[in-house]
Design an enzyme around this catalytic site. Structure first.
Site, PDB file in Angstrom:
ATOM      1  N   ASP A 251       0.822  -1.213   0.000  1.00  0.00           N
ATOM      2  CA  ASP A 251       0.000   0.000   0.000  1.00  0.00           C
ATOM      3  C   ASP A 251       0.850   1.253   0.000  1.00  0.00           C
ATOM      4  O   ASP A 251       2.068   1.196  -0.086  1.00  0.00           O
ATOM      5  CB  ASP A 251      -1.063  -0.027   1.105  1.00  0.00           C
ATOM      6  CG  ASP A 251      -0.527  -0.511   2.403  1.00  0.00           C
ATOM      7  OD1 ASP A 251       0.501   0.033   2.812  1.00  0.00           O
ATOM      8  OD2 ASP A 251      -1.123  -1.454   2.983  1.00  0.00           O
ATOM      9  N   LYS A 273      -4.233   2.611   0.168  1.00  0.00           N
ATOM     10  CA  LYS A 273      -5.404   3.137   0.858  1.00  0.00           C
ATOM     11  C   LYS A 273      -5.177   4.607   1.136  1.00  0.00           C
ATOM     12  O   LYS A 273      -4.120   4.994   1.588  1.00  0.00           O
ATOM     13  CB  LYS A 273      -5.567   2.441   2.197  1.00  0.00           C
ATOM     14  CG  LYS A 273      -6.095   1.068   2.092  1.00  0.00           C
ATOM     15  CD  LYS A 273      -6.309   0.565   3.474  1.00  0.00           C
ATOM     16  CE  LYS A 273      -5.877  -0.874   3.569  1.00  0.00           C
ATOM     17  NZ  LYS A 273      -5.625  -1.275   4.914  1.00  0.00           N
ATOM     18  N   MET A 386      -2.932   8.582  12.082  1.00  0.00           N
ATOM     19  CA  MET A 386      -4.040   9.070  11.249  1.00  0.00           C
ATOM     20  C   MET A 386      -4.724  10.265  11.910  1.00  0.00           C
ATOM     21  O   MET A 386      -5.941  10.376  11.896  1.00  0.00           O
ATOM     22  CB  MET A 386      -5.064   7.940  11.009  1.00  0.00           C
ATOM     23  CG  MET A 386      -4.466   6.755  10.295  1.00  0.00           C
ATOM     24  SD  MET A 386      -5.475   5.282  10.354  1.00  0.00           S
ATOM     25  CE  MET A 386      -5.186   4.675  12.000  1.00  0.00           C
TER      26      MET A 386
HETATM   27  N1  SAH Z   1       0.941  -0.032  10.582  1.00  0.00           N
HETATM   28  C1  SAH Z   1       1.443   1.306  10.522  1.00  0.00           C
HETATM   29  C2  SAH Z   1       0.367   2.322  10.762  1.00  0.00           C
HETATM   30  C3  SAH Z   1      -0.668   2.355   9.678  1.00  0.00           C
HETATM   31  S1  SAH Z   1      -1.888   3.571   9.969  1.00  0.00           S
HETATM   32  C4  SAH Z   1       2.574   1.452  11.562  1.00  0.00           C
HETATM   33  O1  SAH Z   1       2.759   0.564  12.401  1.00  0.00           O
HETATM   34  O2  SAH Z   1       3.277   2.453  11.500  1.00  0.00           O
HETATM   35  C5  SAH Z   1      -1.292   4.886   8.987  1.00  0.00           C
HETATM   36  C6  SAH Z   1      -0.751   6.008   9.836  1.00  0.00           C
HETATM   37  O3  SAH Z   1       0.540   5.697  10.304  1.00  0.00           O
HETATM   38  C7  SAH Z   1      -0.570   7.310   9.084  1.00  0.00           C
HETATM   39  O4  SAH Z   1      -1.781   8.017   8.981  1.00  0.00           O
HETATM   40  C8  SAH Z   1       0.402   8.025   9.982  1.00  0.00           C
HETATM   41  O5  SAH Z   1      -0.249   8.549  11.107  1.00  0.00           O
HETATM   42  C9  SAH Z   1       1.291   6.883  10.465  1.00  0.00           C
HETATM   43  N2  SAH Z   1       2.535   6.786   9.701  1.00  0.00           N
HETATM   44  C10 SAH Z   1       2.970   5.723   9.009  1.00  0.00           C
HETATM   45  N3  SAH Z   1       4.180   5.960   8.474  1.00  0.00           N
HETATM   46  C11 SAH Z   1       4.521   7.203   8.830  1.00  0.00           C
HETATM   47  C12 SAH Z   1       5.655   8.034   8.578  1.00  0.00           C
HETATM   48  N4  SAH Z   1       6.682   7.625   7.847  1.00  0.00           N
HETATM   49  N5  SAH Z   1       5.665   9.289   9.118  1.00  0.00           N
HETATM   50  C13 SAH Z   1       4.627   9.725   9.861  1.00  0.00           C
HETATM   51  N6  SAH Z   1       3.541   8.976  10.114  1.00  0.00           N
HETATM   52  C14 SAH Z   1       3.486   7.742   9.625  1.00  0.00           C
END
Ligand code: SAH
Length: 464
Positions: A251, A273, A386
């Site tokens: 994704d 997504k 998010m």
């Molecule tokens: N499974 C992922 C989270 C997925 S939900 C994890 O463990 O990180 C998606 C959210 O993750 C985004 O909306 C943001 O809030 C956060 N996110 C993921 N990668 C990021 C990044 N490189 N920098 C800032 N926020 C991030």
């Protein structure tokens, strides 16, 4: 090819090392692992060689070495490793004339044998040598391979050996048999063996053999966390699985540098997504995983961060389990850890924060429904995933429920990537600061006193 690689059994042979300084020591250590009987001749010896002699691991003789008068009878391999280069060279030349294998240290061409750099996963051995051109490159490649080849490869070798006859009896065509093994060794059975779960691996290979005999093949699914963006933050296991993927579903959060690690032959399916724009609805993703596995494909489901933290990983494997598809989940570094480290914000701190909560800021019918009184309590760090759309509502709700409006808060945009930006304010000022900047997803919101440490603890260049 300047040298042909050969692996020699030295157990019943005699080797001679001339020199007992640091260079000779490296060679002595390597040779002793082979079980050879070893003599060392030197005018003086370093402490470790003396100790090896005292322990009876080698025979040390103090003498100045003259190849012309020395009796080489019974010596299979000579290593000339003194700090006297002309002497090393003359030993090499003498051995060449006499037909004795000789390795000459310091890259001289006088010897005919190279002692390569070794990656030892006995019985599996990998030897590296650059033809004397670039020892630095050899060391570099060795480090890369060391990281990539599992420590306990030996277990995999013995396990494969224990099934060899049965597999051969069940599948006669060598090409089909080779494919069978390729899939097994890059699949879940191999992961079980490496993790010391041989019984689980045995049950998978039995199933696979029964399927192969019935002319079927079932694939498997690896649900792998790709971390927050920086490819250096992949786990070794994630990297290994990425490099052997057959088909990948990924994704938007999986960064381009990570995708570039996939093999060229790997089919890529984007299931990205975005909040309102789902490239593929979750149910369809779940079903695609099942369908691909049932077609016999080995599927990599690559997810940003950690699959089990706001990753809907649970839903994806539920359907796999219902459909009897074998799967494994590989954790990744979650955005909170990655963004916190790369922006100098420790998530907990003895003085300021005794706990940390990962919270979803995802809006449901335009409201963030969360236990605000609990979240507003002091002494804890809140990390909102998010949380960008609901940022104002989140900050306001915390203030309304008693958290100080001066509580430091930061938005980390595209954390751990070269585009990372950190925007720091407090519960009152942050929404305004964000409005005046063009902030791009993904962003993480961190709230708590620990955010104030960003100024001093930040080490990673941020674009702000
Ligand atoms: N499974 C992922 C989270 C997925 S939900 C994890 O463990 O990180 C998606 C959210 O993750 C985004 O909306 C943001 O809030 C956060 N996110 C993921 N990668 C990021 C990044 N490189 N920098 C800032 N926020 C991030």
């Amino acid at each position: 090819m300047s040298h042909f690689p050969l692996f020699v059994d030295l157990q019943s042979r005699h080797c001679l090392v001339i020199g007992a300084g640091p260079i000779a020591l490296r060679k002595i250590r390597a040779l002793l692992k082979s079980g050879t009987s070893l003599s060392v001749v030197a005018t003086r010896a370093c402490a470790e060689v003396q100790a090896l002699h005292q322990r009876g691991d080698l025979h040390l003789q103090y003498a100045s070495f003259d190849p012309k008068t020395f009796d080489f009878n019974g010596v299979y391999l000579v290593v000339a490793a003194t700090d006297d280069h002309p002497l090393n060279k003359s030993i090499g030349e003498h051995c060449k004339q006499q037909g004795i294998h000789c390795n000459v240290a310091s890259g001289s061409e006088a010897g005919d044998v190279v002692l390569p750099s070794i990656i030892d996963r006995s019985p599996m051995m990998i030897a590296l040598h650059s033809g004397g051109r670039s020892p630095t490159m050899t060391r570099y490649l060795k480090r890369q391979l060391e990281a990539f080849i599992p420590r306990n490869t030996a277990k995999l070798v013995s396990w494969a050996e224990s099934w060899r006859t049965k597999v051969k009896a069940a599948i006669d065509r060598p090409v089909v048999r080779q494919r069978f093994w390729d899939r097994l060794l890059s699949g879940i059975a191999a992961e079980h063996v490496l993790a010391d779960r041989a019984t689980a691996a045995d049950s998978i290979i039995s199933d696979r053999l029964a399927q192969a005999e019935a002319g079927q093949h079932h694939g498997e699914v690896f649900l792998v966390g790709a971390g927050p963006g920086d490819p250096e933050l992949l786990t070794l296991k994630a990297l290994r699985l990425i490099q052997q993927a057959d088909v990948v579903l990924y994704d938007r959060l999986v960064s381009e540098p990570i995708l570039s690690l996939l093999p060229v032959s790997c089919e890529r399916i984007y299931v990205g997504k975005r909040q309102a724009d789902h490239a593929l609805p979750q149910d369809d993703i779940n079903q695609t995983l099942v369908d691909l596995a049932k077609q016999g494909r080995n599927v990599l489901r690559l997810k940003g961060g950690d699959p089990f933290i706001f990753g809907r990983g649970g839903e994806e494997i539920e359907l796999l389990a219902e459909n009897n598809v074998a799967f494994q989940v590989v954790p990744g570094i979650t955005a909170a850890s990655g963004c916190a480290s790369y922006s100098g914000i420790p998530l907990t701190h003895r003085d300021y924060s005794q706990s940390v909560r990962f919270v979803t800021g995802h809006l449901r019918s335009n409201e963030v429904n969360l236990p605000w009184p609990e979240l507003a309590q002091e002494g804890q760090t809140l990390v909102f995933y998010m949380g960008l759309t609901g940022l104002s509502a989140i900050c306001q709700s915390l203030i309304d429920n008693g958290r100080e409006q001066e509580t430091p808060a930061a938005v980390i945009e595209r954390g751990t990537t070269p585009e990372q930006r950190v925007i720091v304010g407090n519960l009152e000022s942050l929404p305004g600061l964000i409005e005046s900047q063009q902030v791009k997803a993904p962003t993480l919101l961190i709230i708590g006193e620990v955010v104030a440490l960003h100024g001093t603890l930040s080490w990673y260049k941020s674009n702000v």
